[in-house]
Design an enzyme around this catalytic site. Structure first.
Site, PDB file in Angstrom:
ATOM      1  N   LYS A   1     -23.252  29.924 -34.828  1.00  0.00           N
ATOM      2  CA  LYS A   1     -22.664  30.625 -35.970  1.00  0.00           C
ATOM      3  C   LYS A   1     -22.895  32.129 -35.856  1.00  0.00           C
ATOM      4  CE  LYS A   1     -22.842  28.405 -39.715  1.00  0.00           C
ATOM      5  NZ  LYS A   1     -23.365  27.687 -40.895  1.00  0.00           N
TER       6      LYS A   1
ATOM      7  N   ARG B   1     -27.853  30.932 -44.128  1.00  0.00           N
ATOM      8  CA  ARG B   1     -27.249  29.772 -43.468  1.00  0.00           C
ATOM      9  C   ARG B   1     -27.931  29.477 -42.139  1.00  0.00           C
ATOM     10  NH1 ARG B   1     -21.847  28.437 -44.954  1.00  0.00           N
ATOM     11  NH2 ARG B   1     -20.995  29.755 -46.595  1.00  0.00           N
TER      12      ARG B   1
ATOM     13  N   GLY C   1     -23.487  20.116 -41.351  1.00  0.00           N
ATOM     14  CA  GLY C   1     -24.151  19.560 -42.528  1.00  0.00           C
ATOM     15  C   GLY C   1     -25.552  19.053 -42.304  1.00  0.00           C
TER      16      GLY C   1
ATOM     17  N   MET D   1     -28.311  20.789 -41.310  1.00  0.00           N
ATOM     18  CA  MET D   1     -29.395  21.688 -41.703  1.00  0.00           C
ATOM     19  C   MET D   1     -28.999  22.432 -42.975  1.00  0.00           C
ATOM     20  SD  MET D   1     -30.800  23.023 -38.034  1.00  0.00           S
ATOM     21  CE  MET D   1     -29.211  23.654 -37.538  1.00  0.00           C
TER      22      MET D   1
ATOM     23  N   ARG E   1     -15.793  28.522 -34.672  1.00  0.00           N
ATOM     24  CA  ARG E   1     -16.467  27.810 -33.588  1.00  0.00           C
ATOM     25  C   ARG E   1     -15.412  27.008 -32.850  1.00  0.00           C
ATOM     26  NH1 ARG E   1     -19.768  23.989 -37.830  1.00  0.00           N
ATOM     27  NH2 ARG E   1     -17.976  22.878 -38.682  1.00  0.00           N
TER      28      ARG E   1
ATOM     29  N   HIS F   1     -17.193  16.468 -44.900  1.00  0.00           N
ATOM     30  CA  HIS F   1     -18.348  16.083 -44.092  1.00  0.00           C
ATOM     31  C   HIS F   1     -18.058  14.816 -43.298  1.00  0.00           C
ATOM     32  CE1 HIS F   1     -22.142  13.791 -43.537  1.00  0.00           C
ATOM     33  NE2 HIS F   1     -22.611  14.964 -43.175  1.00  0.00           N
TER      34      HIS F   1
ATOM     35  N   SER G   1     -27.881   0.675  -1.370  1.00  0.00           N
ATOM     36  CA  SER G   1     -27.265   0.665  -2.687  1.00  0.00           C
ATOM     37  C   SER G   1     -28.401   0.584  -3.699  1.00  0.00           C
ATOM     38  CB  SER G   1     -26.315  -0.523  -2.859  1.00  0.00           C
ATOM     39  OG  SER G   1     -25.741  -0.502  -4.156  1.00  0.00           O
TER      40      SER G   1
ATOM     41  N   CYS H   1     -25.286   0.614  -7.677  1.00  0.00           N
ATOM     42  CA  CYS H   1     -24.517  -0.500  -8.234  1.00  0.00           C
ATOM     43  C   CYS H   1     -25.101  -1.015  -9.546  1.00  0.00           C
ATOM     44  CB  CYS H   1     -24.405  -1.650  -7.234  1.00  0.00           C
ATOM     45  SG  CYS H   1     -25.998  -2.316  -6.692  1.00  0.00           S
TER      46      CYS H   1
ATOM     47  N   TYR I   1     -21.073   7.003  -3.347  1.00  0.00           N
ATOM     48  CA  TYR I   1     -20.226   6.285  -4.306  1.00  0.00           C
ATOM     49  C   TYR I   1     -21.069   5.740  -5.451  1.00  0.00           C
ATOM     50  CZ  TYR I   1     -21.896   1.856  -2.310  1.00  0.00           C
ATOM     51  OH  TYR I   1     -22.680   0.808  -1.889  1.00  0.00           O
TER      52      TYR I   1
END
Length: 915
Positions: free
Chosen positions: A39, A108, A117, A119, A352, A468, A799, A867, A887
């Site tokens: 902010k 703020r 919302g 804080m 933002r 919100h 693997s 894997c 991979y």
């Protein structure tokens, strides 16, 4: 601070006292988010762009961290704040809280990453019994002044003094009831003056002290409250949910107040430069006349669409559109903007990079490429695998018979079905019991966060796309419908009344469509997502029936595939799964679990193998299993022709192929009682007892089976080799790889490999076919990772089996610990995320990295893959790219996610924003 020092990082050895803790809005910029928070950095950026931002200053995150570490503000902070406050007062021509012409400020929070919302914020700091009269005279509006004062006491009481907000809400409701009005704006000045008196009595009763009249004391206490809100329960919960680090701290923004509650020519709103739900360009947002900013996001009063502002105040509307275009072109992204109009003067309070739905993320990324604002590399960073996974969720069947009972604002897409619950506690409780729930509220507030996380979706009767509920749901990828005004939500009686008088009680099933805003009674059936149909090949990008979302996904995926280094394989055990995986873009099979082939109608043959008393009986069982195994592999090699197929030899302990010990014991006991023949059941029971292990995960399994049961692994290797030879002779291109599981020492692998090489040579001679079958191993034990250099002497590939490696490194039995204490560990912050979901880089990951390095030191051409389930986890894919694996392998439906993240990993720029 020295000129060559990065202002975000105190110099080595620099004392806290020498660090600058306060920055004027004119001093910062958007790149100082670490120091000024999102902010503060963006307020500074807008100030630098010459946009109308109320003057103010920012207390840095470094000051917050000092306060949280020591319990005290930095010694220099008060003097710095005083100096900046004096400069602000001089610029505004008024003093904080003075009686005749008061300066008021907002205090703020503002962390690096957006936490909507979560804080604390306090508006109207500086009002007191004296200055409220000065404000009334200054504004020429007594009602406005007393409304602002009651707002200050209410917010300050709840946020700073910790008073239950219901005390204030109940008092305000009683004032409206006494005047027989329904909204705050219908209360007159005298009514609000009485409300202020009531609120002050509440403060005195609940805290034992009067509401502070000293404006500087108000500001100092509010600053501390914002610091402390960083570690509040809801903020910590949100950070865990969004994987935001806990050690960043929040900045505090002190901004001169501008007022949207000065009458019909004033107001406040939130605007988006594009629709955050769909990504479409246009005028999106909410506006509320005669209101302060908190009224919009709280959803207490229903807003009007931003487009209505053109009819209310066209000059402000036109100027706002100009600024929106400036900001989007400057940030090169969707911007979320908060603004206030004070008697026709437009002020920018925040901007933002806006949160967006998964579909919007893909559409916006490609739109910005087409507009020349970003390139394809940046577009790839604007989307995530988690968002792609959301797009693959099913949607409601539009042809199904439904009973629609309401419609609200489509705030966050998805198809959610669950039992209606009316508070967060119940949502969490029922969810933990396995129930799917929809959280139904008039409007949500930050205290509802845990319930929102637990629910399948959120439904509110108030609020809009910027409320919100909408903002938080979009950030979490949670289905949400807001502002369904026709639904009467009664949280006290735990029910919802829908048009026509039907009552939905708690526990009744409802369905909500976050893409259309529709609300249905009962469970609505779902159909596959068009994105899944695209990956399955049933919808083609560029075709007439393909929607723009599919086209956007196609473009992003094509670029990811061009850029990625990591190949993506599938975990698949049969031809059907292999073909699906291939359609989803798999470049081979990284894990074929042969134990799945031993179930079903083959279980009896396996039982005979286990029960065999003689070598002849065992060989006969293996002889009968061989052609069945060969058929499995022929089908698999055909489905994956031309691509590698890694076949893992039998891994689980043998008791898993036998009946349950309790079930068998009952059968034997009943047969004995009835004097019925039960020789086979008795032999099975004896075998189960013989094979019983206290901890089978660490017992007779994997390579150990191949070493103690003669012929078992040889049969499997022969089946693989014969199947490969058959496919080769049929002009196919089989690329089989044989993987030995659970190796802990190179000697195990050498013995099995010697036997495998012998069998392969016999098949080559018998079929007249040259076979190139790579032989490697799974690295799933710490010892294997630590001796990888030795094991690589006998292995052509590794693997990493990260599921078992995680269990053995941590000493966890996954089946037990996830249900017993993982929830507590996550809540206490010991885990940011389960180590079975995202790889533990410090522990398991370091073993993977060192084993990869040691293996390649021995065998430079060693092929490396993974894997375990981590192969399809977005964050883990980035780690595997970084440590140089070749991979990843994952379930078929995770393949597109892994492909996308592999592309993102290859193009990842340092310091990219958290999204």
């Amino acid at each position: 601070m020295s000129e060559n020092k990065d202002p975000q990082v105190p110099a080595s050895g620099e004392s806290v006292e020498s660090v600058k803790f306060v920055y004027d809005f004119t001093e910062g910029n958007k790149d100082l988010k670490d120091l000024l928070g999102g902010k503060g950095a963006n307020l500074a950026e807008m100030t630098n762009l010459g946009l109308p931002v109320p003057p103010g200053f920012t207390i840095t995150t470094e000051a917050c961290k000092v306060y949280l570490d020591s319990g005290e503000e930095p010694a220099a902070l008060r003097d710095e704040v005083s100096a900046h406050l004096e400069a602000l007062e001089a610029a505004m021509g008024k003093k904080l809280g003075q009686a005749d012409n008061p300066l008021l400020v907002s205090v703020r929070s503002g962390a690096k990453f957006s936490m909507p919302g979560m804080m604390d914020t306090v508006l109207n700091i500086g009002l007191s019994d004296e200055s409220v009269r000065g404000l009334a005279e200054q504004a020429g509006d007594e009602r406005f002044a007393w409304d602002s004062y009651r707002r200050l006491i209410q917010m300050f009481g709840k946020t700073v003094l910790g008073i239950d907000g219901d005390h204030f809400e109940d008092a305000l409701d009683k004032a409206k009831e006494a005047r027989q009005v329904t909204v705050d704006t219908e209360l007159a000045a005298a009514d609000l003056k009485n409300v202020v008196g009531t609120f002050k009595k509440i403060v005195k009763k609940e805290t034992g002290r009067d509401f502070p009249q000293d404006p500087r004391e108000q500001m100092d206490l509010a600053i501390k409250a914002v610091f402390e809100s960083w570690n509040g329960d809801r903020a910590r919960l949100y950070r865990r949910q969004e994987r935001i680090p806990h050690d960043l701290g929040t900045a505090v923004n002190i901004c001169s107040m501008v007022f949207g509650n000065l009458g019909p020519d004033s107001g406040t709103g939130v605007a988006f430069t594009r629709d955050p739900a769909s990504g479409h360009q246009g005028v999106y947002g909410d506006y509320l006349q005669n209101a302060q900013g908190e009224d919009v996001v709280a959803g207490i009063r229903n807003t009007v669409a931003l487009a209505e502002l053109e009819n209310i105040d066209k000059p402000s509307y036109d100027r706002l559109l100009e600024i929106m275009e400036i900001l989007e072109n400057h940030y090169k992204d969707l911007c979320d903007i908060e603004f206030t109009i004070e008697r026709g003067q437009l002020w920018m309070l925040q901007t933002r990079v806006g949160k967006r739905t998964a579909g919007a993320a893909f559409r916006i990324a490609t739109q910005l490429v087409d507009q020349g604002l970003i390139d394809e590399t940046e577009a790839l960073q604007r989307v995530t695998g988690a968002q792609l996974a959301q797009l693959m969720f099913p949607r409601f069947d539009e042809h199904a018979k439904t009973e629609q009972v309401g419609r609200g604002i489509a705030a966050s897409p998805g198809a959610a079905v669950g039992k209606a619950v009316f508070d967060s506690y119940t949502a969490v409780k029922w969810s933990r019991s396995g129930e799917k729930v929809i959280l139904v509220r008039r409007e949500t507030n930050p205290d509802d966060l845990d319930g929102m996380i637990a629910a399948e979706g959120i439904l509110t009767s108030r609020g809009g796309k910027t409320s919100h509920a909408a903002v938080v749901a979009r950030g979490m990828g949670k289905t949400c419908v807001c502002g369904a005004e026709d639904l009467e939500v009664d949280t006290k009686r735990r029910r919802m009344t829908v048009p026509g008088g039907h009552v939905v009680e708690e526990g009744d099933v409802i369905s909500i469509d976050g893409s259309s805003g529709k609300v249905y009674l009962g469970e609505v059936p779902v159909v596959p997502s068009p994105v899944v149909e695209y990956f399955e090949g049933r919808m083609h990008a560029g075709a007439d029936d393909a929607d723009e979302l599919v086209e956007a996904v196609h473009r992003i995926m094509a670029f990811a595939d061009r850029k990625r280094r990591l190949r993506v394989r599938a975990n698949a055990d049969n031809a059907e799964d292999a073909l699906r995986a291939r359609r989803f873009g798999a470049q081979g099979i990284g894990l074929c679990r042969t134990e799945h082939m031993f179930l079903g109608d083959r279980r009896e043959l396996v039982e005979r193998l286990i029960l065999a008393d003689t070598e002849a009986e065992r060989e006969e069982s293996l002889k009968q299993l061989l052609p069945l195994q060969k058929r499995d592999f022929v089908e698999l090699f055909e489905a994956m022709d031309g691509l590698p197929v890694t076949v893992r030899l039998l891994d689980p302990p043998l008791h898993e192929f036998l009946p349950d010990i309790t079930e068998l014991s009952v059968r034997v006991a009943l047969a004995e009682a009835r004097q019925e023949p039960h020789e086979n059941e008795l032999r099975l029971l004896q075998a189960v007892h013989r094979l019983h292990e206290q901890n089978p995960m660490l017992g007779l399994r994997g390579v150990r089976l191949g070493l103690v049961i003669p012929g078992l692994f040889s049969m499997q290797v022969r089946a693989i080799a014969e199947a490969a030879a058959e496919r080769s002779n049929a002009k196919g291109d089989p690329r089989a790889e044989i993987m030995i599981p659970l190796v802990g020492t190179v000697q195990e692998l050498e013995i099995v490999r010697e036997e495998a090489d012998r069998v392969i040579a016999e098949v080559e001679q018998a079929t007249g076919t040259g076979l190139k079958l790579a032989i490697g191993t799974m690295i799933e034990l710490p010892r294997a990772a630590l001796t990888a250099g030795q094991i690589a002497e006998a292995a052509e590939f590794f693997s990493f089996g990260t599921n078992d490696l995680t269990q053995t490194v941590w000493g966890f039995s996954r089946d037990d610990v996830e249900a017993s204490f993982f929830t507590a560990y996550l809540e206490k912050g010991i885990f940011g995320v389960s180590p079975f979901e995202t790889i533990d880089k410090d522990g398991v990951g370091s073993l993977v990295q060192s084993a990869a390095k040691a293996g390649r030191a021995t065998r430079p051409d060693l092929k490396l893959g993974v894997c375990g389930e981590h192969g399809g986890d977005p964050e883990s894919v980035h780690f595997f790219h970084e440590v140089g694996l070749d991979y990843v392998s994952c379930s078929p439906f995770r393949i597109p996610v892994a492909r996308l993240e592999a592309g993102r990993a290859a193009t990842q720029s340092a310091g990219s924003d958290h999204r």
